[in-house]
Scaffold this active site. Structure first.
Site, PDB file in Angstrom:
ATOM      1  N   ARG A  89      -2.139  -8.426   1.503  1.00 26.88           N
ATOM      2  CA  ARG A  89      -3.253  -7.621   2.027  1.00 26.88           C
ATOM      3  C   ARG A  89      -4.396  -7.482   1.011  1.00 26.88           C
ATOM      4  O   ARG A  89      -4.164  -7.259  -0.155  1.00 26.88           O
ATOM      5  CB  ARG A  89      -2.688  -6.235   2.363  1.00 26.88           C
ATOM      6  CG  ARG A  89      -3.695  -5.202   2.768  1.00 26.88           C
ATOM      7  CD  ARG A  89      -3.028  -3.960   3.302  1.00 26.88           C
ATOM      8  NE  ARG A  89      -2.245  -3.238   2.314  1.00 26.88           N
ATOM      9  CZ  ARG A  89      -1.603  -2.103   2.571  1.00 26.88           C
ATOM     10  NH1 ARG A  89      -1.633  -1.590   3.784  1.00 26.88           N
ATOM     11  NH2 ARG A  89      -0.920  -1.505   1.634  1.00 26.88           N
ATOM     12  N   ARG A 116      -7.806  -5.476  -3.983  1.00 26.52           N
ATOM     13  CA  ARG A 116      -6.404  -5.290  -3.593  1.00 26.52           C
ATOM     14  C   ARG A 116      -5.944  -3.969  -4.149  1.00 26.52           C
ATOM     15  O   ARG A 116      -6.343  -3.591  -5.259  1.00 26.52           O
ATOM     16  CB  ARG A 116      -5.518  -6.389  -4.208  1.00 26.52           C
ATOM     17  CG  ARG A 116      -5.628  -7.684  -3.476  1.00 26.52           C
ATOM     18  CD  ARG A 116      -4.799  -8.784  -4.125  1.00 26.52           C
ATOM     19  NE  ARG A 116      -5.337 -10.070  -3.680  1.00 26.52           N
ATOM     20  CZ  ARG A 116      -4.847 -10.759  -2.651  1.00 26.52           C
ATOM     21  NH1 ARG A 116      -3.786 -10.339  -2.007  1.00 26.52           N
ATOM     22  NH2 ARG A 116      -5.409 -11.883  -2.268  1.00 26.52           N
ATOM     23  N   LYS A 145       0.962   2.523   9.724  1.00 29.25           N
ATOM     24  CA  LYS A 145       0.520   3.918   9.895  1.00 29.25           C
ATOM     25  C   LYS A 145      -1.013   3.995   9.888  1.00 29.25           C
ATOM     26  O   LYS A 145      -1.614   4.603  10.767  1.00 29.25           O
ATOM     27  CB  LYS A 145       1.091   4.809   8.755  1.00 29.25           C
ATOM     28  CG  LYS A 145       2.608   4.802   8.663  1.00 29.25           C
ATOM     29  CD  LYS A 145       3.127   5.723   7.573  1.00 29.25           C
ATOM     30  CE  LYS A 145       2.768   5.308   6.165  1.00 29.25           C
ATOM     31  NZ  LYS A 145       3.382   4.049   5.706  1.00 29.25           N
ATOM     32  N   ARG A 160       6.673  13.280   3.220  1.00 26.81           N
ATOM     33  CA  ARG A 160       7.440  12.145   2.706  1.00 26.81           C
ATOM     34  C   ARG A 160       8.749  12.593   2.081  1.00 26.81           C
ATOM     35  O   ARG A 160       9.494  11.760   1.586  1.00 26.81           O
ATOM     36  CB  ARG A 160       6.611  11.462   1.616  1.00 26.81           C
ATOM     37  CG  ARG A 160       5.988  10.158   2.036  1.00 26.81           C
ATOM     38  CD  ARG A 160       5.141   9.676   0.874  1.00 26.81           C
ATOM     39  NE  ARG A 160       5.003   8.260   0.869  1.00 26.81           N
ATOM     40  CZ  ARG A 160       3.950   7.621   1.365  1.00 26.81           C
ATOM     41  NH1 ARG A 160       2.972   8.282   1.920  1.00 26.81           N
ATOM     42  NH2 ARG A 160       3.885   6.326   1.295  1.00 26.81           N
ATOM     43  N   ARG A 170       8.443   0.807  -3.613  1.00 26.79           N
ATOM     44  CA  ARG A 170       7.978   1.731  -2.561  1.00 26.79           C
ATOM     45  C   ARG A 170       8.981   1.774  -1.404  1.00 26.79           C
ATOM     46  O   ARG A 170       9.234   2.825  -0.819  1.00 26.79           O
ATOM     47  CB  ARG A 170       6.589   1.300  -2.059  1.00 26.79           C
ATOM     48  CG  ARG A 170       5.486   1.655  -3.052  1.00 26.79           C
ATOM     49  CD  ARG A 170       4.236   0.812  -2.848  1.00 26.79           C
ATOM     50  NE  ARG A 170       3.614   0.969  -1.555  1.00 26.79           N
ATOM     51  CZ  ARG A 170       2.678   0.143  -1.082  1.00 26.79           C
ATOM     52  NH1 ARG A 170       2.273  -0.898  -1.799  1.00 26.79           N
ATOM     53  NH2 ARG A 170       2.152   0.359   0.098  1.00 26.79           N
TER      54      ARG A 170
HETATM   55  P1  AP5 Z   1      -1.105  -0.558   7.365  1.00 27.19           P
HETATM   56  O1  AP5 Z   1      -1.588   0.005   8.637  1.00 27.19           O
HETATM   57  O2  AP5 Z   1      -2.028  -0.526   6.193  1.00 27.19           O
HETATM   58  O3  AP5 Z   1       0.305   0.091   6.973  1.00 27.19           O
HETATM   59  P2  AP5 Z   1       0.660   1.487   6.343  1.00 27.19           P
HETATM   60  O4  AP5 Z   1       1.893   1.943   7.026  1.00 27.19           O
HETATM   61  O5  AP5 Z   1      -0.526   2.391   6.349  1.00 27.19           O
HETATM   62  O6  AP5 Z   1       1.027   0.976   4.882  1.00 27.19           O
HETATM   63  P3  AP5 Z   1       0.656   1.573   3.464  1.00 27.19           P
HETATM   64  O7  AP5 Z   1       0.830   0.436   2.498  1.00 27.19           O
HETATM   65  O8  AP5 Z   1      -0.645   2.263   3.452  1.00 27.19           O
HETATM   66  O9  AP5 Z   1       1.836   2.607   3.327  1.00 27.19           O
HETATM   67  P4  AP5 Z   1       2.348   3.449   2.168  1.00 27.19           P
HETATM   68  O10 AP5 Z   1       3.093   4.499   2.856  1.00 27.19           O
HETATM   69  O11 AP5 Z   1       3.121   2.638   1.189  1.00 27.19           O
HETATM   70  O12 AP5 Z   1       1.045   3.864   1.365  1.00 27.19           O
HETATM   71  P5  AP5 Z   1       0.231   5.226   1.208  1.00 27.19           P
HETATM   72  O13 AP5 Z   1      -1.183   4.872   1.021  1.00 27.19           O
HETATM   73  O14 AP5 Z   1       0.595   6.187   2.267  1.00 27.19           O
HETATM   74  O15 AP5 Z   1      -0.634  -2.041   7.628  1.00 27.19           O
HETATM   75  C1  AP5 Z   1      -0.213  -2.887   6.573  1.00 27.19           C
HETATM   76  C2  AP5 Z   1      -0.681  -4.341   6.827  1.00 27.19           C
HETATM   77  O16 AP5 Z   1      -0.007  -4.852   7.938  1.00 27.19           O
HETATM   78  C3  AP5 Z   1      -2.176  -4.455   7.145  1.00 27.19           C
HETATM   79  O17 AP5 Z   1      -2.635  -5.661   6.574  1.00 27.19           O
HETATM   80  C4  AP5 Z   1      -2.219  -4.524   8.675  1.00 27.19           C
HETATM   81  O18 AP5 Z   1      -3.315  -5.241   9.164  1.00 27.19           O
HETATM   82  C5  AP5 Z   1      -0.919  -5.212   8.988  1.00 27.19           C
HETATM   83  N1  AP5 Z   1      -0.295  -4.740  10.237  1.00 27.19           N
HETATM   84  C6  AP5 Z   1      -0.200  -3.460  10.683  1.00 27.19           C
HETATM   85  N2  AP5 Z   1       0.451  -3.416  11.866  1.00 27.19           N
HETATM   86  C7  AP5 Z   1       0.799  -4.702  12.152  1.00 27.19           C
HETATM   87  C8  AP5 Z   1       1.508  -5.302  13.235  1.00 27.19           C
HETATM   88  N3  AP5 Z   1       1.978  -4.576  14.253  1.00 27.19           N
HETATM   89  N4  AP5 Z   1       1.670  -6.650  13.192  1.00 27.19           N
HETATM   90  C9  AP5 Z   1       1.183  -7.410  12.166  1.00 27.19           C
HETATM   91  N5  AP5 Z   1       0.503  -6.894  11.117  1.00 27.19           N
HETATM   92  C10 AP5 Z   1       0.314  -5.559  11.114  1.00 27.19           C
HETATM   93  O19 AP5 Z   1       0.829   5.804  -0.162  1.00 27.19           O
HETATM   94  C11 AP5 Z   1       0.587   5.145  -1.392  1.00 27.19           C
HETATM   95  C12 AP5 Z   1       1.262   5.904  -2.526  1.00 27.19           C
HETATM   96  O20 AP5 Z   1       0.698   7.223  -2.661  1.00 27.19           O
HETATM   97  C13 AP5 Z   1       2.775   6.173  -2.359  1.00 27.19           C
HETATM   98  O21 AP5 Z   1       3.546   5.066  -2.795  1.00 27.19           O
HETATM   99  C14 AP5 Z   1       2.958   7.424  -3.243  1.00 27.19           C
HETATM  100  O22 AP5 Z   1       3.012   7.071  -4.608  1.00 27.19           O
HETATM  101  C15 AP5 Z   1       1.672   8.191  -3.007  1.00 27.19           C
HETATM  102  N6  AP5 Z   1       1.809   9.181  -1.911  1.00 27.19           N
HETATM  103  C16 AP5 Z   1       1.145   9.140  -0.711  1.00 27.19           C
HETATM  104  N7  AP5 Z   1       1.491  10.182   0.072  1.00 27.19           N
HETATM  105  C17 AP5 Z   1       2.394  10.899  -0.649  1.00 27.19           C
HETATM  106  C18 AP5 Z   1       3.150  12.074  -0.373  1.00 27.19           C
HETATM  107  N8  AP5 Z   1       3.042  12.698   0.804  1.00 27.19           N
HETATM  108  N9  AP5 Z   1       4.001  12.523  -1.323  1.00 27.19           N
HETATM  109  C19 AP5 Z   1       4.130  11.885  -2.515  1.00 27.19           C
HETATM  110  N10 AP5 Z   1       3.446  10.766  -2.844  1.00 27.19           N
HETATM  111  C20 AP5 Z   1       2.592  10.278  -1.914  1.00 27.19           C
HETATM  112 MG    MG Z   2      -1.699   3.272   4.821  1.00 26.21          MG
END
Ligand code: AP5
Ligand code: MG
Length: 213
Positions: A127, A160, A13, A88, A172
């Site tokens: 990562r 990290r 994402k 979410r 997660r």
């Molecule tokens: P990346 O692009 O970083 O993936 P992402 O989908 O953004 O993953 P996140 O870990 O950020 O998702 P998340 O939903 O768990 O975390 P968030 O910060 O939203 O890619 C990941 C890796 O893969 C990178 O190294 C990249 O280079 C690689 N990659 C990407 N595409 C690739 C491909 N095609 N091929 C190979 N490699 C690839 O949320 C964190 C926490 O915040 C949640 O757990 C929750 O506690 C809280 N939170 C956030 N939003 C809410 C909400 N709306 N409601 C309640 N709690 C919330």
């Molecule tokens: Mg992200």
């Protein structure tokens, strides 16, 4: 252009939001990043969110809805926005629809990025990023060219995410399956949802998204 990027942790994402931001000149609204900034600041929201995030659970809906409702009112969203990590839950999706109606806006597309769970765990648990400029790296797939030195800015501080360990990633993923995946039918029902294969190469995923917009 108002977009949602939906998908499990590590689906890409954030990676795809960056491409879309420069292409459409609209901001990425990552609720995860907003929460990590609140944790770093030590605000009340940050204090509440820290424990929840480190356990791989979701921050309460009312707090998240308030955060996004306020954020989409900012001037930089005048031409649109890319929601990354929101909504979410079904309650968040319904609240978003109400916010959009109130502002006379509509969603152009909800882009659901799919990927295999094993690949997601591997992507996330390896990562790390440069603490100075944010450039992203991976233990197996993308080490800095010179050990300990950031390719982009020459800095030597890496970090990290606290929730990027195997145990929290499993939690997660479980949270995603139980609380977030059920919103897919909510968007499927009225034709706003499109799906892309997040297992393809990053540029191919970007091209597939582009073709759908
Ligand atoms: P990346 O692009 O970083 O993936 P992402 O989908 O953004 O993953 P996140 O870990 O950020 O998702 P998340 O939903 O768990 O975390 P968030 O910060 O939203 O890619 C990941 C890796 O893969 C990178 O190294 C990249 O280079 C690689 N990659 C990407 N595409 C690739 C491909 N095609 N091929 C190979 N490699 C690839 O949320 C964190 C926490 O915040 C949640 O757990 C929750 O506690 C809280 N939170 C956030 N939003 C809410 C909400 N709306 N409601 C309640 N709690 C919330
Ligand atoms: Mg992200």
């Amino acid at each position: 252009m108002n977009l949602i990027l939906l998908g499990p942790p590590g689906a890409g994402k954030g990676t795809q939001a960056e491409r879309l931001m420069s292409r459409y000149d609209i901001p990425q609204l990552s609720t995860g990043e907003m929460l990590r900034a609140a944790v770093a600041e030590g605000s009340d929201l940050g204090k509440q969110a820290k424990i929840i995030m480190e356990a791989g659970n979701l921050v309460p809906d009312d707090l998240m809805i308030k955060l996004i409702s306020e954020r989409i009112g900012h001037e930089d969203c005048a031409n649109g926005f890319i929601l990354d990590g929101f909504p979410r839950t079904t309650a968040q999706a319904q609240a978003l629809d109400a916010m959009l109606v109130e502002r006379d806006l509509r969603l152009d597309k909800v882009i659901s990025i799919t990927a295999d769970e094993e690949a997601l765990i591997e992507r996330i648990s390896g990562r790390f990023s440069c603490a100075d400029c944010g450039a992203g790296y991976h233990d197996s797939f993308k080490q800095p060219r010179a050990e300990g030195v950031c390719d982009e800015c020459g800095g030597g501080n890496f970090e990290r995410r606290k929730d990027d360990n195997r145990e929290t990633v499993m939690a997660r993923l479980d949270t995603y399956r139980k609380q977030t995946a059920p919103i897919i039918p909510y968007y499927e029902g009225d034709g706003r949802l499109v799906q892309v294969d997040g297992m393809a190469e990053i540029t191919a995923v970007g091209d597939a998204i582009q073709a759908l917009l």
